[in-house]
Design an enzyme around this catalytic site. Structure first.
Site, PDB file in Angstrom:
ATOM      1  N   VAL A   1       0.804  -1.231   0.000  1.00  0.00           N
ATOM      2  CA  VAL A   1       0.000   0.000   0.000  1.00  0.00           C
ATOM      3  C   VAL A   1       0.834   1.276   0.000  1.00  0.00           C
ATOM      4  O   VAL A   1       0.302   2.355  -0.257  1.00  0.00           O
ATOM      5  CB  VAL A   1      -0.988   0.037   1.199  1.00  0.00           C
ATOM      6  CG1 VAL A   1      -2.113  -0.955   1.013  1.00  0.00           C
ATOM      7  CG2 VAL A   1      -0.269  -0.147   2.521  1.00  0.00           C
TER       8      VAL A   1
ATOM      9  N   SER B   1      -6.615   4.346  14.836  1.00  0.00           N
ATOM     10  CA  SER B   1      -6.151   3.850  16.137  1.00  0.00           C
ATOM     11  C   SER B   1      -6.537   4.883  17.190  1.00  0.00           C
ATOM     12  O   SER B   1      -6.736   6.060  16.862  1.00  0.00           O
ATOM     13  CB  SER B   1      -4.633   3.691  16.126  1.00  0.00           C
ATOM     14  OG  SER B   1      -4.141   3.439  17.425  1.00  0.00           O
TER      15      SER B   1
ATOM     16  N   ASN C   1      -6.826  -0.997   5.889  1.00  0.00           N
ATOM     17  CA  ASN C   1      -6.411  -1.540   7.181  1.00  0.00           C
ATOM     18  C   ASN C   1      -4.905  -1.754   7.313  1.00  0.00           C
ATOM     19  O   ASN C   1      -4.373  -1.676   8.424  1.00  0.00           O
ATOM     20  CB  ASN C   1      -7.146  -2.884   7.369  1.00  0.00           C
ATOM     21  CG  ASN C   1      -6.489  -3.771   8.383  1.00  0.00           C
ATOM     22  OD1 ASN C   1      -6.624  -3.550   9.587  1.00  0.00           O
ATOM     23  ND2 ASN C   1      -5.742  -4.774   7.924  1.00  0.00           N
TER      24      ASN C   1
ATOM     25  N   ALA D   1       1.339  10.391  14.766  1.00  0.00           N
ATOM     26  CA  ALA D   1       1.140  11.435  13.744  1.00  0.00           C
ATOM     27  C   ALA D   1       0.432  10.855  12.521  1.00  0.00           C
ATOM     28  O   ALA D   1      -0.490  11.473  11.971  1.00  0.00           O
ATOM     29  CB  ALA D   1       2.486  12.029  13.345  1.00  0.00           C
TER      30      ALA D   1
ATOM     31  N   TYR E   1       3.929   6.972  14.479  1.00  0.00           N
ATOM     32  CA  TYR E   1       2.665   6.214  14.438  1.00  0.00           C
ATOM     33  C   TYR E   1       1.496   7.113  14.825  1.00  0.00           C
ATOM     34  O   TYR E   1       0.463   7.144  14.146  1.00  0.00           O
ATOM     35  CB  TYR E   1       2.774   5.018  15.389  1.00  0.00           C
ATOM     36  CG  TYR E   1       1.583   4.079  15.334  1.00  0.00           C
ATOM     37  CD1 TYR E   1       1.391   3.237  14.248  1.00  0.00           C
ATOM     38  CD2 TYR E   1       0.658   4.024  16.383  1.00  0.00           C
ATOM     39  CE1 TYR E   1       0.307   2.364  14.196  1.00  0.00           C
ATOM     40  CE2 TYR E   1      -0.418   3.154  16.340  1.00  0.00           C
ATOM     41  CZ  TYR E   1      -0.600   2.323  15.245  1.00  0.00           C
ATOM     42  OH  TYR E   1      -1.671   1.472  15.196  1.00  0.00           O
TER      43      TYR E   1
ATOM     44  N   LYS F   1      -1.566   8.246  12.369  1.00  0.00           N
ATOM     45  CA  LYS F   1      -2.967   7.887  12.649  1.00  0.00           C
ATOM     46  C   LYS F   1      -3.837   9.134  12.837  1.00  0.00           C
ATOM     47  O   LYS F   1      -5.018   9.124  12.488  1.00  0.00           O
ATOM     48  CB  LYS F   1      -3.041   6.959  13.871  1.00  0.00           C
ATOM     49  CG  LYS F   1      -2.412   5.587  13.626  1.00  0.00           C
ATOM     50  CD  LYS F   1      -3.117   4.814  12.507  1.00  0.00           C
ATOM     51  CE  LYS F   1      -2.611   3.391  12.365  1.00  0.00           C
ATOM     52  NZ  LYS F   1      -3.285   2.643  11.290  1.00  0.00           N
TER      53      LYS F   1
HETATM   54  P1  NAI Z   1      -0.951  -7.266  11.877  1.00  0.00           P
HETATM   55  O1  NAI Z   1       0.518  -7.067  11.892  1.00  0.00           O
HETATM   56  O2  NAI Z   1      -1.529  -8.489  12.488  1.00  0.00           O
HETATM   57  O3  NAI Z   1      -1.510  -7.176  10.377  1.00  0.00           O
HETATM   58  C1  NAI Z   1      -1.097  -6.161   9.509  1.00  0.00           C
HETATM   59  C2  NAI Z   1      -1.217  -6.670   8.086  1.00  0.00           C
HETATM   60  O4  NAI Z   1      -0.801  -5.606   7.213  1.00  0.00           O
HETATM   61  C3  NAI Z   1      -0.295  -7.855   7.816  1.00  0.00           C
HETATM   62  O5  NAI Z   1      -0.986  -8.857   7.097  1.00  0.00           O
HETATM   63  C4  NAI Z   1       0.842  -7.249   7.010  1.00  0.00           C
HETATM   64  O6  NAI Z   1       1.462  -8.156   6.104  1.00  0.00           O
HETATM   65  C5  NAI Z   1       0.115  -6.127   6.268  1.00  0.00           C
HETATM   66  N1  NAI Z   1       1.016  -5.079   5.814  1.00  0.00           N
HETATM   67  C6  NAI Z   1       2.041  -4.488   6.472  1.00  0.00           C
HETATM   68  N2  NAI Z   1       2.646  -3.581   5.684  1.00  0.00           N
HETATM   69  C7  NAI Z   1       1.986  -3.599   4.504  1.00  0.00           C
HETATM   70  C8  NAI Z   1       2.135  -2.891   3.284  1.00  0.00           C
HETATM   71  N3  NAI Z   1       3.122  -2.005   3.105  1.00  0.00           N
HETATM   72  N4  NAI Z   1       1.252  -3.144   2.284  1.00  0.00           N
HETATM   73  C9  NAI Z   1       0.277  -4.052   2.446  1.00  0.00           C
HETATM   74  N5  NAI Z   1       0.101  -4.771   3.553  1.00  0.00           N
HETATM   75  C10 NAI Z   1       0.946  -4.547   4.579  1.00  0.00           C
HETATM   76  O7  NAI Z   1      -1.530  -5.953  12.589  1.00  0.00           O
HETATM   77  P2  NAI Z   1      -3.023  -5.495  12.928  1.00  0.00           P
HETATM   78  O8  NAI Z   1      -3.084  -5.247  14.366  1.00  0.00           O
HETATM   79  O9  NAI Z   1      -4.016  -6.395  12.318  1.00  0.00           O
HETATM   80  O10 NAI Z   1      -3.024  -4.077  12.196  1.00  0.00           O
HETATM   81  C11 NAI Z   1      -4.008  -3.694  11.256  1.00  0.00           C
HETATM   82  C12 NAI Z   1      -4.292  -2.231  11.418  1.00  0.00           C
HETATM   83  O11 NAI Z   1      -4.839  -2.001  12.705  1.00  0.00           O
HETATM   84  C13 NAI Z   1      -3.054  -1.316  11.315  1.00  0.00           C
HETATM   85  O12 NAI Z   1      -3.364  -0.181  10.534  1.00  0.00           O
HETATM   86  C14 NAI Z   1      -2.792  -0.929  12.765  1.00  0.00           C
HETATM   87  O13 NAI Z   1      -2.132   0.307  12.865  1.00  0.00           O
HETATM   88  C15 NAI Z   1      -4.203  -0.895  13.303  1.00  0.00           C
HETATM   89  N6  NAI Z   1      -4.297  -0.977  14.758  1.00  0.00           N
HETATM   90  C16 NAI Z   1      -3.940  -2.115  15.431  1.00  0.00           C
HETATM   91  C17 NAI Z   1      -4.026  -2.152  16.811  1.00  0.00           C
HETATM   92  C18 NAI Z   1      -3.629  -3.352  17.593  1.00  0.00           C
HETATM   93  O14 NAI Z   1      -3.441  -3.240  18.806  1.00  0.00           O
HETATM   94  N7  NAI Z   1      -3.510  -4.536  17.003  1.00  0.00           N
HETATM   95  C19 NAI Z   1      -4.509  -1.001  17.584  1.00  0.00           C
HETATM   96  C20 NAI Z   1      -4.864   0.130  16.767  1.00  0.00           C
HETATM   97  C21 NAI Z   1      -4.765   0.121  15.410  1.00  0.00           C
END
Ligand code: NAI
Length: 247
Positions: free
Chosen positions: A61, A140, A87, A155, A153, A157
């Protein structure tokens, strides 16, 4: 949601995967995109084993050309896309603001904020001629609060919420809703860099529900924002933090 089509970034793992599973169970064809080819293939196989319909594309992305190309290909392959979930994201390294290298700042900005700008542009260009649609950005609680040791992070979000609100204002009149979810501390791989003692403190002293959240709980919030049960909700940031922000 039966017979709708949903496009999800970062769909291989965590919140993206849980959202894909839930949307598929609700009758959606899910378009799964991610940079992790192996995890993407597993998520696809798991959803299809439960009778779901999927399409997968490799997509980084943070690469604008890829974002545009994959959106165009997905539209060509599916004719209509009803829902978009932006996401994909990374947490970045925990370090004081004054010691944060420029490369770290730029990396987090590219994956967590620039990406949402690229995706929204591509998506609005699809939804306008379609006559409407529905977008959810995964922000977030860090988009509403400062994060000690997490300047890039937080900034990024905050920026995602700015984009969400602005897009809601600009495109509400075109039958396009744009909302965000603001989770915190959900049990996914993104927490790997967070020290155990921080997670213990958060669980015991910061979250009234005294536990971390689950990706499936974020998926429930995202599905509600996409659904016909939230048709007057637009430009909203839905906090889901077990009550943390209440104190
Ligand atoms: P995760 O690490 O389990 O999943 C993230 C996914 O994004 C992975 O499948 C990864 O391969 C993919 N990814 C990473 N960089 C990428 C890129 N450049 N292009 C395409 N895909 C990419 O993490 P999670 O927790 O599911 O995170 C998803 C979203 O939720 C993120 O935006 C994160 O900032 C947000 N978030 C998560 C929280 C948490 O505590 N788990 C809290 C608040 C927000």
């Amino acid at each position: 949601m039966k017979d709708k089509t949903a496009f999800i970034t970062g769909a291989a793992k965590g919140i993206g995967r849980a959202t894909a599973v839930a949307l598929s169970a609700s009758g959606c064809h899910v378009i799964l995109t991610d940079i992790d080819q192996e995890a993407l293939a597993k998520t696809k196989a798991d959803i299809e084993a439960s009778g779901g319909k999927t399409t997968t594309y490799l997509l980084d992305v943070s690469n604008r050309d890829q974002v545009n190309a994959v959106h165009q290909q997905a539209l060509k392959d599916h004719k209509k896309i009803d829902y978009f979930i932006n996401n994909a994201g990374i947490g970045g390294k925990l370090m004081p603001l004054h010691l944060t290298p420029l490369e770290e700042w730029q990396k987090v900005m590219a994956v967590d904020l620039d990406s949402v700008f690229y995706c929204l542009q591509a998506q609005i260009n699809i939804l306008l001629p379609q006559g409407g649609g529905n977008i959810v950005n995964v922000a977030s609680l860090a988009g509403k609060k400062g994060v000690p040791l997490g300047a890039p992070y937080s900034a990024a979000k905050h920026g995602v919420l700015g984009l969400t609100k602005t897009a809601a204002l600009e495109y509400g009149g075109h039958n396009i809703r744009v909302n965000a979810v603001c989770p915190t501390f959900l049990e996914t791989d993104i927490l790997e860099g967070v020290p155990e003692k921080v997670l213990d403190f958060v669980t015991n002293y910061r979250v009234p529900l005294k536990r971390l959240g689950k990706p499936e709980e974020a998926a429930d919030a995202i599905l509600w924002l996409l659904s016909e049960n939230s048709t007057f909700v637009n430009g909203h940031s839905l906090v889901m933090d077990g009550g943390m922000e209440a104190g």
